[in-house]
Motif scaffolding. Structure first.
Motif, PDB file in Angstrom:
ATOM      1  N   SER A  68       8.188  66.246  33.330  1.00 32.64           N
ATOM      2  CA  SER A  68       8.432  64.929  32.720  1.00 32.64           C
ATOM      3  C   SER A  68       7.523  64.682  31.529  1.00 32.64           C
ATOM      4  O   SER A  68       6.443  65.263  31.416  1.00 32.64           O
ATOM      5  CB  SER A  68       8.208  63.833  33.779  1.00 32.64           C
ATOM      6  N   THR A  82       9.770  69.311  39.303  1.00 29.02           N
ATOM      7  CA  THR A  82       9.975  68.218  38.343  1.00 29.02           C
ATOM      8  C   THR A  82       9.070  68.406  37.132  1.00 29.02           C
ATOM      9  O   THR A  82       7.899  68.747  37.265  1.00 29.02           O
ATOM     10  CB  THR A  82       9.656  66.852  39.001  1.00 29.02           C
ATOM     11  N   THR A 120      12.876  63.064  32.249  1.00 30.23           N
ATOM     12  CA  THR A 120      12.444  63.827  33.417  1.00 30.23           C
ATOM     13  C   THR A 120      13.544  64.798  33.801  1.00 30.23           C
ATOM     14  O   THR A 120      14.707  64.407  33.886  1.00 30.23           O
ATOM     15  CB  THR A 120      12.145  62.878  34.601  1.00 30.23           C
ATOM     16  N   ILE A 152      14.703  67.626  36.739  1.00 26.35           N
ATOM     17  CA  ILE A 152      14.433  68.061  38.109  1.00 26.35           C
ATOM     18  C   ILE A 152      15.367  69.218  38.448  1.00 26.35           C
ATOM     19  O   ILE A 152      16.564  69.170  38.147  1.00 26.35           O
ATOM     20  CB  ILE A 152      14.680  66.904  39.103  1.00 26.35           C
TER      21      ILE A 152
END
Length: 376
Positions: free
Chosen positions: A47, A45, A52, A54
């Motif tokens: 951010s 991940t 964000t 993933i």
């Protein structure tokens, strides 16, 4: 915990999500990737709190589960220097120390506790809408409109792409008050009518990810966040709050003057002629009459000017209109057809630029540009 991963595969995934990391993060932990290992699946991940990204990889050789925050820049810079080879990551769960073993060496990095990484936003089920969107529709909608978004701190709603879901079509709109783009697809529909404003940064991230996509994208959103689920990636972003201006009211409908001209010829002509325009205004004049288009520009301060003539097909009255050359070039660059249709009503009202022929029937592209005063 411990896992083995291909150096190039890991770098490929990291390169795709690294663009979300901001150079001016408010929280130091956001300068890291969050690595989470669970049952032979590594989830990574990145951010900046607003957006964000993933991604996940399935691994064959793993031991244990857990999470750790890994310095993003250091890891990327290290992986770039490796040829294709398996790398073994060994992570101490208590100290967050990371040892990376290659064929010939060992590299030690100090990680951070993965629990310090901000939690992901959650969708409000009662207020959420879900739709499956064709990856190609989403890619084209973003690619055709992103360039027209604004950088306006006073009106943040203009800094994103307005996405309007309807029973008949899916519409993408972007405008910076000088130019406006409306991209509509009749082959994408939603059961419920709703809309949201997608910020510029996540839109640009999607534009990079979607060309590799082969399946429909699952789109979920509520009043605060949007979730885009792709095959190998998931993007979560905070939406722009506020109401988008009524864009249909600024699109002129009765345009009696219509010109069709070769798009590339017009683009190259404006590029050459605009060199001679005043640097402050970038004004170029279009004079259209009797199937001839005359493009001109001048800078009185330096006593320079340029004029070029082009053949065109024209229906309407003689007209002279001024446009900012940089905006006009941007619009022409983002139209894909060989010929462009320009529709004008008078020199004080917006001009419409449309593809002369559609790439396919379900697509509707409209680009609008506000004129400039010629005698200013």
């Amino acid at each position: 915990m411990k896992f083995v991963v291909s150096s190039t595969e890991l770098l490929s995934h990291l390169n795709a999500i690294s663009k979300v990391i901001s150079s001016k993060n408010t929280l130091p932990i956001l300068d890291n990737y969050l690595f989470q290992l669970e049952d032979n699946r590594l989830t990574i991940t990145a951010s900046d709190l607003e957006s964000t990204l993933i991604t996940s990889l399935d691994l064959d050789n793993t031991e244990g589960n857990g999470d750790v925050a890994v310095p993003a820049k250091l890891l990327n810079d290290t992986l770039k220097e490796f040829p294709e080879q398996p790398l073994t990551f060994q992570i101490n769960g208590e100290t967050s120390a990371i040892d990376i073993y290659s064929e010939n060496g060992k590299f030690s990095i100090v990680g951070q506790n993965g629990e310090d990484f901000p939690a992901l936003p959650e969708l409000k089920e009662e207020a959420a809408a879900t739709i499956e969107v064709n990856h190609d529709v989403l890619q084209n909608g973003i690619a055709k409109t992103l360039f027209a978004t604004a950088d306006d701190e006073l009106r943040p709603v203009m800094n994103g792409i307005f996405v309007e879901l309807g029973a008949e079509d899916l519409t993408f709109v972007a405008s910076d008050a000088h130019k406006l783009v409306r991209y509509r697809r009749s082959d994408a529909k939603a059961e419920i009518e709703s809309s949201f404003i997608l910020p510029k940064k996540p839109a640009a991230l999607l534009k990079n990810l979607l060309p590799k996509e082969e399946f429909d994208v699952k789109l979920q959103f509520d009043d605060k966040n949007a979730f885009f689920t792709l095959s190998n990636y998931k993007l979560i972003c905070r939406l722009v709050e506020g109401n988008y201006p009524s864009y249909n009211s600024v699109i002129p409908s009765n345009n009696s003057n219509k010109m069709t001209v070769d798009r590339l010829e017009l683009y190259n002509t404006i590029k050459r002629v605009s060199v001679f325009a005043n640097q402050a205004s970038n004004l170029v004049k279009l004079h259209i009459d009797d199937n001839q288009l005359v493009v001109s520009a001048q800078d009185v301060d330096f006593s320079i000017s340029a004029v070029e003539r082009l053949k065109c097909q024209y229906e309407g009255d003689e007209i002279e209109i001024g446009f900012k050359s940089t905006f006009l070039l941007e619009i022409l660059a983002n139209l894909s057809t060989s010929d462009v249709r320009v529709e004008l009503s008078d020199p004080t009202r917006a001009g419409l630029l449309l593809p002369a022929e559609k790439d396919f029937d379900e697509e509707d592209v409209l680009m609008l540009l506000m004129p400039m005063m010629i005698n200013a």
